[in-house]
Design a protein around this motif. Structure first.
Motif, short mmCIF file in Angstrom:
data_model
loop_
_atom_site.label_atom_id
_atom_site.label_comp_id
_atom_site.label_asym_id
_atom_site.label_seq_id
_atom_site.Cartn_x
_atom_site.Cartn_y
_atom_site.Cartn_z
N VAL A 163 -7.55 51.81 59.78
CA VAL A 163 -7.12 51.62 58.34
C VAL A 163 -8.35 51.44 57.44
O VAL A 163 -8.43 52.13 56.35
CB VAL A 163 -6.65 50.07 58.40
CG1 VAL A 163 -6.48 49.70 56.99
CG2 VAL A 163 -5.13 50.18 58.97
N VAL A 164 -9.77 51.10 58.25
CA VAL A 164 -10.89 51.35 57.16
C VAL A 164 -11.12 52.80 57.18
O VAL A 164 -11.61 53.29 55.93
CB VAL A 164 -11.91 50.82 58.28
CG1 VAL A 164 -13.42 51.09 57.74
CG2 VAL A 164 -11.95 49.31 58.33
N ALA A 177 -9.06 55.01 56.52
CA ALA A 177 -8.05 55.43 55.82
C ALA A 177 -8.28 55.19 54.45
O ALA A 177 -8.29 56.07 53.48
CB ALA A 177 -6.67 55.09 55.95
N ILE A 178 -8.81 54.05 54.16
CA ILE A 178 -9.47 53.52 52.97
C ILE A 178 -10.62 54.40 52.27
O ILE A 178 -10.57 54.56 51.39
CB ILE A 178 -9.81 52.16 52.89
CG1 ILE A 178 -8.58 51.36 53.21
CG2 ILE A 178 -10.43 51.46 51.63
CD1 ILE A 178 -8.80 49.61 53.55
N SER A 180 -10.43 56.92 49.16
CA SER A 180 -11.41 56.64 48.16
C SER A 180 -12.18 57.71 47.79
O SER A 180 -12.56 58.18 46.31
CB SER A 180 -12.25 55.48 48.27
OG SER A 180 -11.60 54.35 48.56
N ILE A 221 -5.15 51.87 46.55
CA ILE A 221 -5.77 52.13 47.82
C ILE A 221 -6.28 50.64 48.31
O ILE A 221 -6.19 50.24 49.56
CB ILE A 221 -7.08 52.86 47.67
CG1 ILE A 221 -6.81 54.15 47.39
CG2 ILE A 221 -8.13 52.82 49.06
CD1 ILE A 221 -7.72 55.20 47.07
N GLY A 281 -4.47 49.21 51.75
CA GLY A 281 -5.44 48.88 52.94
C GLY A 281 -5.50 47.36 53.12
O GLY A 281 -5.48 47.04 54.29
N SER A 282 -5.59 46.70 52.38
CA SER A 282 -5.84 45.14 52.57
C SER A 282 -4.57 44.67 53.10
O SER A 282 -4.51 43.62 54.07
CB SER A 282 -6.25 44.43 51.31
OG SER A 282 -7.32 44.79 50.84
N ALA A 340 -2.43 46.37 55.07
CA ALA A 340 -2.41 46.79 56.58
C ALA A 340 -3.32 45.87 57.19
O ALA A 340 -2.92 45.62 58.46
CB ALA A 340 -2.79 48.24 56.39
N LEU A 341 -4.56 45.71 56.77
CA LEU A 341 -5.70 44.77 57.49
C LEU A 341 -5.06 43.47 57.96
O LEU A 341 -5.15 42.93 58.66
CB LEU A 341 -6.87 44.72 56.71
CG LEU A 341 -7.74 46.31 56.91
CD1 LEU A 341 -8.83 45.92 55.82
CD2 LEU A 341 -8.01 46.47 58.08
N ALA A 385 -14.43 48.03 52.60
CA ALA A 385 -13.45 48.16 53.74
C ALA A 385 -14.10 47.62 55.06
O ALA A 385 -13.18 46.72 55.49
CB ALA A 385 -13.11 49.58 54.04
#
Length: 341
Positions: free
Chosen positions: A79-80, A82-83, A87, A111, A115-116, A118-119, A217
């Motif tokens: 995920v990190v 992907a962010i 970006s 984004i 992303g957040s 998902a985290l 991220a």
């Protein structure tokens, strides 16, 4: 530890070599930077070299997984990444053809939110954190972009923040954070010689967005994973303080806070005689000092924590006041040395 070291080595090698392939490609595409009101440079320059750092970062993340540097929480690591990739892609579009302010803001917030979310799911945290986390990612992407105005400053920041998060991951037993921090540090260390050159190439928005997203991220994911907040926040405090202080000064002066400018503290340091390297070095030194104090405070007894917090505030205050202090000191020296008639 060996997989992390190998990952760092591969990332560094990629970051050193890729600019030689990317630069001719950018020249062919005509991706150039024309100085504006917020620029500290005075000539048209090739921009978009952050593409090389972006590819090196992706190579580093993939290498970390293949070599087993990330043994648990691979989903968080993905995920990190992907962010970061998303970006950097927005930054590349901005470099290539431009985006409206609303378009950039929407993309960055989107984004950050995706992303957040998902985290938060992966770490089992409350969705009450979603607005703050999304805003933090979007804001820091912009902060890194605003602070990318003199040679070397972004590479120094990437190296210091990456090294800090790599150490934090080791201390907090979060292998994904160790690997992510190592990749960030090595990706920008390899680019440092280019970033220190006399305005021949720029990272561009793709590079500054990559830097901001990488730091943000890792910080958000670290915070949601239970890493000490001192480890998470200390690498970003100087950048946040500079941007926040500059914004408040402009609002207080009745200026359009959203308009292009070159009034950040690091830019004002060049106005009082600092070279680009001296300005970037000042930011880096202050960041390193705050990181050191933050890491000590994380596990220290209360009296030491108070001293570390006071020390960090003193470093930030001295940095923010440094252009005015230097100007005042030089004015006094001129008065003192003036001949007596």
């Amino acid at each position: 530890m060996m997989p992390v070291l190998l990952t760092a080595g591969v990332t560094l090698l990629a970051s050193v070599l890729l600019p030689f392939a990317v630069k001719p490609w950018l020249v062919k595409m005509g991706v150039v930077d024309v100085p504006s009101a917020r620029s500290s440079h005075g000539r048209t320059t090739i921009r978009g070299m952050g593409v090389a750092v972006s590819v090196a970062t992706a190579v580093g993340y993939v290498t970390a997984v293949l070599l087993g540097a990330v043994t648990v929480d691979r989903s968080v690591f993905a995920v990190v990444l992907a962010i970061i990739v998303a970006s950097a892609a927005v930054g590349w579009i901005e470099d290539l053809r431009g985006l409206s302010i609303r378009g950039r803001a929407a993309a960055q917030l989107g984004i950050g939110a995706a992303g957040s979310a998902a985290l938060i799911v992966l770490t089992g945290q409350s969705f009450w954190w979603l607005p703050l986390a999304a805003l933090a990612i979007a804001a820091y992407i912009n902060i890194a972009n605003f602070m990318d105005g003199v040679n070397g400053i972004s590479s120094f920041h990437g190296v210091l923040a990456g090294a800090a998060y790599a150490v934090a991951g080791t201390l907090a037993d979060q292998p994904w954070l160790t690997a992510g921090g190592a990749v960030l540090a090595m990706a920008f260390l390899g680019f440092l010689p280019w970033n220190l050159s006399r305005g021949s190439v720029f990272l561009g928005d793709v590079g500054s967005y990559l830097l901001g997203a990488s730091v943000a991220a890792l910080a958000v994911a670290g915070f949601l994973s239970g890493v000490y907040v001192e480890y998470v926040l200390s690498p970003i405090l100087v950048y946040v303080a500079d941007t926040g202080y500059t914004l408040l000064r402009r609002i207080n002066a009745g200026e359009r806070w959203y308009a292009s400018h070159r009034e950040h503290v690091y830019q004002r340091l060049t106005d009082v005689g600092f070279s680009h390297l001296q300005s970037a070095g000042t930011v880096a030194a202050c960041t390193a000092a705050v990181i050191g104090l933050g890491f000590i405070a994380a596990t220290a007894p209360l009296p030491t924590v108070v001293l570390c917090v006071a020390g960090s505030l003193a470093v930030l205050a001295l940095y923010l006041a440094s252009p005015d202090l230097i100007r005042h000191f030089r004015r006094r020296r001129k008065v003192t040395r003036a001949p007596v008639s």
